[in-house]
Design an enzyme around this catalytic site. Sequence first.
Site, short mmCIF file in Angstrom:
data_model
loop_
_atom_site.label_atom_id
_atom_site.label_comp_id
_atom_site.label_asym_id
_atom_site.label_seq_id
_atom_site.Cartn_x
_atom_site.Cartn_y
_atom_site.Cartn_z
N GLY A 8 -4.46 12.12 -8.71
CA GLY A 8 -3.71 11.32 -8.19
C GLY A 8 -3.02 10.15 -9.12
N ASN A 20 0.47 -3.87 -6.41
CA ASN A 20 -0.19 -3.89 -5.02
C ASN A 20 0.11 -5.36 -4.35
OD1 ASN A 20 -2.30 -4.92 -6.22
ND2 ASN A 20 -3.81 -3.80 -4.62
N THR A 33 0.90 -1.22 0.19
CA THR A 33 -0.18 0.13 -0.14
C THR A 33 0.87 1.18 -0.07
OG1 THR A 33 -1.73 1.05 1.10
CG2 THR A 33 -0.30 0.15 2.51
N LYS A 88 3.69 1.50 -3.75
CA LYS A 88 3.36 0.57 -5.20
C LYS A 88 4.19 0.64 -6.29
CE LYS A 88 -1.20 0.47 -3.54
NZ LYS A 88 -2.99 0.96 -3.43
N PRO A 148 4.69 16.87 -11.72
CA PRO A 148 4.58 16.92 -13.04
C PRO A 148 5.31 15.69 -13.60
CG PRO A 148 5.66 18.94 -12.37
CD PRO A 148 5.55 18.03 -11.22
N GLY A 149 6.47 15.27 -13.21
CA GLY A 149 7.16 13.94 -13.78
C GLY A 149 6.33 12.63 -13.50
N ARG A 150 5.66 12.44 -12.62
CA ARG A 150 4.91 11.53 -12.46
C ARG A 150 3.48 11.68 -13.37
NH1 ARG A 150 3.27 9.96 -6.41
NH2 ARG A 150 2.05 12.04 -6.58
#
Length: 273
Positions: A144, A104, A79, A83, A171-173
């Site tokens: 998210g 997960n 969790t 992940k 921004p990268g994610r």
Amino acid sequence: MLDVDTPVTAVPAISGTTRVYALLGDPIAQVRAPGLLNPVLARRGTDAVLVPVHVTAADLGPVVRGLRQMANLDGMLVTVPHKAAVLALADRVTDRARLTGSANALRREPDGTWTADTFDGDGFVRGLVGAGHDPRGGRVCLVGAGGAGSAIAVALLDAGVAALRLVDTDPGRLDALHGRLSPVYPGRVSASPHPLLADVDLAVNATPLGLRPGDPLPFPVGDLPAHAVVADIIMTPVETALLRAASARDLTVQPGLPMLAHQIEAYLEFFRL
């Protein structure tokens, strides 16, 4: 969905033959999986137990490598916030986990290697559909782009949403998830640093905001149309500040627990229990 509500009348004693599963997270006090899965295992007469393990991000690698050396440990659930990072610690990754960039669940194989997969997205969509909120053909804003959010994004697209708007403050994610999904689901995925909510049918909080008292809302419910469904993946507390704010506006809400409840059967199958 597997019945997870029937009271347990007898709990098998933990012994030297008990197979162990670990649930890794930080924080860990809020997790609900042991309370759902362990009674199911007991009812089935399965000699196994799921144990929560508090692991910080800095310690994830050493802890997972150590747990892999336990001969009686057959699997791990994962969790927040591990992940995405846990993918690099598996020997084998399923196609959907690779697409989401997160996992997960990890399973020990007969040869001692470990396979990673993700079930958050399927559980989320099944929970929605079970509550009468089929997302097919709808417009969705998903806030998210982390581990759970990426899995939910893939599952929503596979479920046939017409348009998925990804939102994340990193921004990268955000760009990484958008880059993975756009070629697979052309014309259906967009990305934004800020929630754009005025035209959506479903708004989803897939961030940790709401776990702690005083957390800000992940998005302003006042910007949503009156028909929108507001979903939160936070499971503890059951009614988050976001869901309270949405209910105060008479919006339909979907809490986090059904996402987990609909994953229990998938876990049992994945772990071959």
